[in-house]
Design a protein around this motif. Structure first.
Motif, PDB file in Angstrom:
ATOM      1  N   VAL A  66      10.803 -51.691 125.299  1.00 38.33           N
ATOM      2  CA  VAL A  66      10.028 -50.715 124.527  1.00 38.33           C
ATOM      3  C   VAL A  66      10.937 -49.876 123.646  1.00 38.33           C
ATOM      4  O   VAL A  66      10.668 -49.682 122.455  1.00 38.33           O
ATOM      5  CB  VAL A  66       9.210 -49.808 125.472  1.00 38.33           C
ATOM      6  CG1 VAL A  66       8.418 -48.771 124.679  1.00 38.33           C
ATOM      7  CG2 VAL A  66       8.290 -50.643 126.336  1.00 38.33           C
ATOM      8  N   LYS A  67      12.047 -49.405 124.214  1.00 41.65           N
ATOM      9  CA  LYS A  67      12.949 -48.562 123.432  1.00 41.65           C
ATOM     10  C   LYS A  67      14.273 -48.419 124.158  1.00 41.65           C
ATOM     11  O   LYS A  67      14.323 -48.454 125.401  1.00 41.65           O
ATOM     12  CB  LYS A  67      12.327 -47.180 123.186  1.00 41.65           C
ATOM     13  CG  LYS A  67      13.060 -46.337 122.153  1.00 41.65           C
ATOM     14  CD  LYS A  67      12.247 -45.121 121.730  1.00 41.65           C
ATOM     15  CE  LYS A  67      12.926 -44.381 120.585  1.00 41.65           C
ATOM     16  NZ  LYS A  67      12.110 -43.248 120.100  1.00 41.65           N
ATOM     17  N   VAL A  68      15.336 -48.248 123.416  1.00 42.53           N
ATOM     18  CA  VAL A  68      16.644 -47.875 123.945  1.00 42.53           C
ATOM     19  C   VAL A  68      16.984 -46.508 123.373  1.00 42.53           C
ATOM     20  O   VAL A  68      16.969 -46.317 122.148  1.00 42.53           O
ATOM     21  CB  VAL A  68      17.729 -48.897 123.562  1.00 42.53           C
ATOM     22  CG1 VAL A  68      19.083 -48.465 124.135  1.00 42.53           C
ATOM     23  CG2 VAL A  68      17.361 -50.286 124.080  1.00 42.53           C
ATOM     24  N   ILE A  69      17.261 -45.561 124.236  1.00 40.96           N
ATOM     25  CA  ILE A  69      17.503 -44.181 123.813  1.00 40.96           C
ATOM     26  C   ILE A  69      18.941 -43.808 124.152  1.00 40.96           C
ATOM     27  O   ILE A  69      19.420 -44.076 125.256  1.00 40.96           O
ATOM     28  CB  ILE A  69      16.532 -43.206 124.519  1.00 40.96           C
ATOM     29  CG1 ILE A  69      15.082 -43.621 124.260  1.00 40.96           C
ATOM     30  CG2 ILE A  69      16.758 -41.772 124.046  1.00 40.96           C
ATOM     31  CD1 ILE A  69      14.070 -42.839 125.093  1.00 40.96           C
ATOM     32  N   SER A  70      19.624 -43.206 123.208  1.00 42.92           N
ATOM     33  CA  SER A  70      20.984 -42.698 123.403  1.00 42.92           C
ATOM     34  C   SER A  70      21.141 -41.447 122.554  1.00 42.92           C
ATOM     35  O   SER A  70      20.169 -40.963 121.951  1.00 42.92           O
ATOM     36  CB  SER A  70      22.010 -43.760 122.995  1.00 42.92           C
ATOM     37  OG  SER A  70      21.991 -43.937 121.576  1.00 42.92           O
ATOM     38  N   HIS A  71      22.361 -40.940 122.469  1.00 46.88           N
ATOM     39  CA  HIS A  71      22.573 -39.742 121.651  1.00 46.88           C
ATOM     40  C   HIS A  71      22.348 -40.035 120.168  1.00 46.88           C
ATOM     41  O   HIS A  71      22.196 -39.107 119.364  1.00 46.88           O
ATOM     42  CB  HIS A  71      23.986 -39.196 121.872  1.00 46.88           C
ATOM     43  CG  HIS A  71      25.062 -39.979 121.186  1.00 46.88           C
ATOM     44  ND1 HIS A  71      25.545 -41.176 121.682  1.00 46.88           N
ATOM     45  CD2 HIS A  71      25.753 -39.758 120.033  1.00 46.88           C
ATOM     46  CE1 HIS A  71      26.493 -41.637 120.885  1.00 46.88           C
ATOM     47  NE2 HIS A  71      26.631 -40.799 119.870  1.00 46.88           N
ATOM     48  N   LEU A  72      22.294 -41.307 119.799  1.00 45.62           N
ATOM     49  CA  LEU A  72      22.086 -41.666 118.395  1.00 45.62           C
ATOM     50  C   LEU A  72      20.652 -41.427 117.941  1.00 45.62           C
ATOM     51  O   LEU A  72      20.409 -41.217 116.745  1.00 45.62           O
ATOM     52  CB  LEU A  72      22.467 -43.129 118.174  1.00 45.62           C
ATOM     53  CG  LEU A  72      23.930 -43.495 118.450  1.00 45.62           C
ATOM     54  CD1 LEU A  72      24.149 -44.991 118.276  1.00 45.62           C
ATOM     55  CD2 LEU A  72      24.866 -42.697 117.546  1.00 45.62           C
ATOM     56  N   ASN A  73      19.693 -41.464 118.887  1.00 40.95           N
ATOM     57  CA  ASN A  73      18.293 -41.301 118.477  1.00 40.95           C
ATOM     58  C   ASN A  73      17.494 -40.363 119.374  1.00 40.95           C
ATOM     59  O   ASN A  73      16.282 -40.221 119.199  1.00 40.95           O
ATOM     60  CB  ASN A  73      17.601 -42.667 118.421  1.00 40.95           C
ATOM     61  CG  ASN A  73      17.589 -43.382 119.769  1.00 40.95           C
ATOM     62  OD1 ASN A  73      18.241 -42.958 120.709  1.00 40.95           O
ATOM     63  ND2 ASN A  73      16.846 -44.488 119.852  1.00 40.95           N
ATOM     64  N   ALA A  74      18.142 -39.733 120.343  1.00 41.05           N
ATOM     65  CA  ALA A  74      17.424 -38.820 121.233  1.00 41.05           C
ATOM     66  C   ALA A  74      17.099 -37.513 120.513  1.00 41.05           C
ATOM     67  O   ALA A  74      17.878 -37.047 119.681  1.00 41.05           O
ATOM     68  CB  ALA A  74      18.261 -38.532 122.477  1.00 41.05           C
ATOM     69  N   PRO A  75      15.960 -36.900 120.829  1.00 41.22           N
ATOM     70  CA  PRO A  75      15.629 -35.609 120.214  1.00 41.22           C
ATOM     71  C   PRO A  75      16.564 -34.516 120.723  1.00 41.22           C
ATOM     72  O   PRO A  75      17.045 -34.567 121.858  1.00 41.22           O
ATOM     73  CB  PRO A  75      14.198 -35.369 120.671  1.00 41.22           C
ATOM     74  CG  PRO A  75      14.069 -36.143 121.945  1.00 41.22           C
ATOM     75  CD  PRO A  75      14.921 -37.359 121.771  1.00 41.22           C
TER      76      PRO A  75
END
Length: 728
Positions: A66-75
């Protein structure tokens, strides 16, 4: 008129025992809201540095991701203030810094756990690596030590008749509960529901509100059952924030279960210590001075402290004391409180030193302790509320057969085994906090009691049901106690041995209020057999209100409520907690006795039997108390002989982050164990006279074993755990 006591004090079984042994108890990770997806954390493989790149494309290409979240795209999250421990808490994916090996650097969300696990293995992270500092012995302490002093310890030591100069080391220990951390987060609009493994639903609400900058009233935390905690659930760790953040980002419920390996990096641990201790005494063994210099590991981003120096301040009468506590910041996950925090580590040093002093003077170890019994708490100058440590020594020595101990080391054998006996005292603070409990009595004569406390094993629901049943005059079958929901009346964290004193006092207050409501209703009801009776002369038993000296004059709750057209009665009980200014020093005490056998050729240590004697004031349920004591003795065996973290200081990796290599006691390691409780109550501590049991039962176990090993072998080992090679 006080109520008859039928349930309190009885060794009744757990009310949820059948649910647990049949596997029907529902833990956090057992919740599966509609549309739930699974999250798997990608953790750092370096101990310090900066993330220079994350390639999530191979993971994102997998069907079901569904999604990969890291500091590159986290709010970006709002600032947090007033955190505990002080510092800057770890937050989910807010920058590119890596502060310890195993730190979460990304999370993969997928439709199944298997897809999420596979995709997480495909995420490629590159780093600008810096050498981590993870060795407490090689690192420098911070510049702001904590200090305590009374008298002139250094001068008194110089003139002491007998002196000891000792150095101790204690390995880091991990909590290792059976239940893995497993939050399930579900957003409905701007409201968050969180099924969480936590020892404090209110604390998790507060953390999530601060983390996401939202009102606490929009957050509900549910945790009716905790599969062991030992302190690990006493704070809300970053994985819970990750689950909530991921659920908000993908707009679906998210379940995140840490692996056993990740638990070693993610939920804190008992910190490693280096403890230098100097004792001075006269020739009869009366302590004249002590100095305590402690180095304790903490993380670089937070400053974790424990009451490790407290036993050295107040356990024995010592006119001259100097103490220094130095934090050693390391590139590690922040330590966190583990069973008997601070006191367990500090007492190990103090109690093995007392044994060493007794041996040097040729004095029995119990006699030496009795010669140094204080009249009051010399650290606070307050009188003890109760202190029955002398009775603990006496009862323990009698039950254990202490008189059969040969004080000469290495003098007792059983074939190839060297046999030794040891003992140690223990102490723990009596904590009390504000709490509430709601009570409802329905027209059918059953009662519902609720409080937002939790239960990680001691049997909270059972003991509270006992209290409520007696206070309402019902059988336990007629009372239901519900817990673990932040929508219920507030309760403190389920740690620090505070639950019984705090929540039970609130339950008692609420049930007393409700019972008095019913009595008042009856004595004012002209149709009641109790009409006109002095309310103080009415008691309730078996659901029936009656005059204490005229048992035939009375009626049931059901008849009373039906005649008055009442569907129910309800009340809110409360307890204010400890006052700001205490008049007494409140502590629970223990005396632990251990017999060990040490293989003379191999250095293997086996604990043969143990006796623990406790001054914990009033015991609500001896069966539950025994469970706590036996579990703590088992944990103390681990602390003394097995448990230690092995770190590769080159990169900060925990080498033995699994239950195959990080050894914990099993059934085969458990000796014959017995717990004894000194009768009494402490009504200065709280309205119900308890002092708390869950923490003090582990304090003193490790030094009792270590002292027994010396008696068996003549070898003084001052580093925990004692390994076979240390005895060869």
């Amino acid at each position: 008129m006080s109520q008859p006591q039928a349930a309190v004090g009885a060794p009744v079984p757990r009310v949820d025992a059948r649910l647990k042994v049949t596997g029907r108890t529902k833990y956090a990770g057992d919740n599966n809201p509609d549309g739930v997806v699974h999250a798997v954390i990608v953790d750092s493989h370096v101990g310090r540095g900066r993330i220079t790149g994350i390639d999530a494309r191979p993971a994102e290409a997998q069907t079901g991701v569904v999604k990969v979240i890291s500091h590159l795209n986290a709010p970006k999250l709002p600032p947090r203030e007033g955190t505990l421990p002080p510092g800057k808490p770890l937050r989910p994916f807010q920058d590119d810094r890596v502060q310890f090996f195993g730190q979460p650097v990304a999370v993969v969300v997928a439709t199944t756990l298997e897809v999420a696990q596979h995709a997480a293995s495909l995420v490629k992270v590159s780093y600008d690596v810096q050498p981590p500092s993870t060795d407490i012995s090689a690192a420098n302490p911070a510049d702001n030590p904590e200090t305590y002093a009374r008298g002139d310890a250094d001068t008194a030591l110089e003139t002491a008749d007998v002196k000891l100069d000792l150095a101790y080391r204690m390995a880091r220990n991990h909590h290792n509960p059976m239940e893995l951390a497993s939050p399930v987060a579900h957003w409905e609009g701007d409201k968050l529901t969180l099924w969480e493994k936590t020892q404090w639903v209110g604390g998790t609400v507060a953390t999530m509100a601060s983390e996401f900058g939202m009102p606490p009233g929009r957050i509900r935390v549910i945790s009716p059952a905790v599969g062991g905690g030992f302190g690990s659930g006493g704070r809300t760790h970053v994985h819970t924030s990750i689950a909530a953040l991921a659920a908000r980002e993908v707009k679906r419920p998210v379940k995140l279960v840490l692996t056993r390996r990740q638990m070693y990096f993610g939920v804190g641990s008992r910190p490693a210590y280096e403890y230098a201790l100097r004792l001075g005494s006269d020739r009869r063994g009366r302590l004249t001075a002590s100095t305590h210099d402690v180095r304790a590991e903490t993380s670089r981003y937070e400053t974790h402290s424990e009451a490790v120096l407290e036993p050295g301040r107040m356990l024995y009468s010592t006119p001259n004391v100097r103490q220094v506590y130095r934090h050693v910041p390391l590139d590690v996950n922040s330590p966190w409180f583990m069973r008997g925090p601070g006191y367990s580590s500090g007492t190990y040093c103090v109690e093995t030193a007392m044994d060493e002093l007794a041996h040097k003077l040729g004095v029995d170890p119990i006699e030496l302790r009795l010669r140094n019994e204080p009249a009051d708490d010399e650290s606070t100058r307050l009188p003890f509320s109760t202190r029955r440590l002398r009775e603990c020594y006496r009862e323990g020595a009698r039950e254990f057969g202490w008189h059969r101990r040969n004080p000469k080391p290495r003098s007792t054998r059983d074939g190839d085994w060297l046999i030794g006996m040891g003992m140690a005292a223990g102490v723990y603070d009596t904590a009390r906090s504000a709490a509430q409990a709601s009570v409802r009595l329905d027209a059918d004569g059953t009662a519902l009691v609720q409080s937002a406390t939790t239960d990680m094993g001691p049997g909270t629901a059972t003991s509270m049901t006992q209290v409520a049943a007696d206070a309402l005059g019902l059988s336990m079958r007629q009372v239901t106690f519900r817990l673990g929901d932040s929508l219920m009346p507030t309760a403190p964290g389920h740690h620090g041995s505070r639950t019984m004193a705090s929540v039970r006092s609130a339950v008692q207050d609420g049930c007393d209020k409700l019972r008095k409501q019913a009595i008042t209703l009856a004595v004012k009801d002209e149709e009641s057999p109790l009409y006109g009776v002095d309310p103080t002369e009415v008691v309730v038993r078996g659901g029936r209100l009656y005059v204490k000296d005229q048992p035939t004059r009375g009626e049931t709750y059901q008849l009373l409520l039906a005649r008055n057209d009442r569907t129910h009665l309800e009340a809110l009980g409360s307890y204010a907690g400890a006052p700001e200014s205490e008049r007494f020093a409140f502590h629970a005490y223990a005396a632990t006795f251990a017999e060990v056998a040490v293989d003379a050729r191999l250095g293997l240590v086996r604990v043969r039997r143990m006796v623990g004697v406790y001054d914990a004031a009033r015991i609500i349920n001896p069966r539950l108390a025994d469970s706590q004591a036996i579990g703590a003795m088992t944990g103390g065996i681990g602390q003394a002989l097995l448990e230690h973290t092995v770190t590769d200081h080159r990169d900060g990796r925990i080498v033995n982050a699994n239950l195959a290599d990080y050894l914990v006691p099993t059934h085969a390691d458990m000796p014959d164990m017995k717990a004894i409780y000194i009768e009494g109550e402490d009504l200065e501590a709280d309205p119900i006279g308890v002092k708390g049991l869950g923490e003090v039962v582990i304090v003193g176990v490790a030094p009792a074993i270590v002292n027994a090993v010396f008696n068996a072998t003549g070898r003084r080992i001052r580093e925990l755990p004692i390994t076979p090679e240390a005895l060869l």
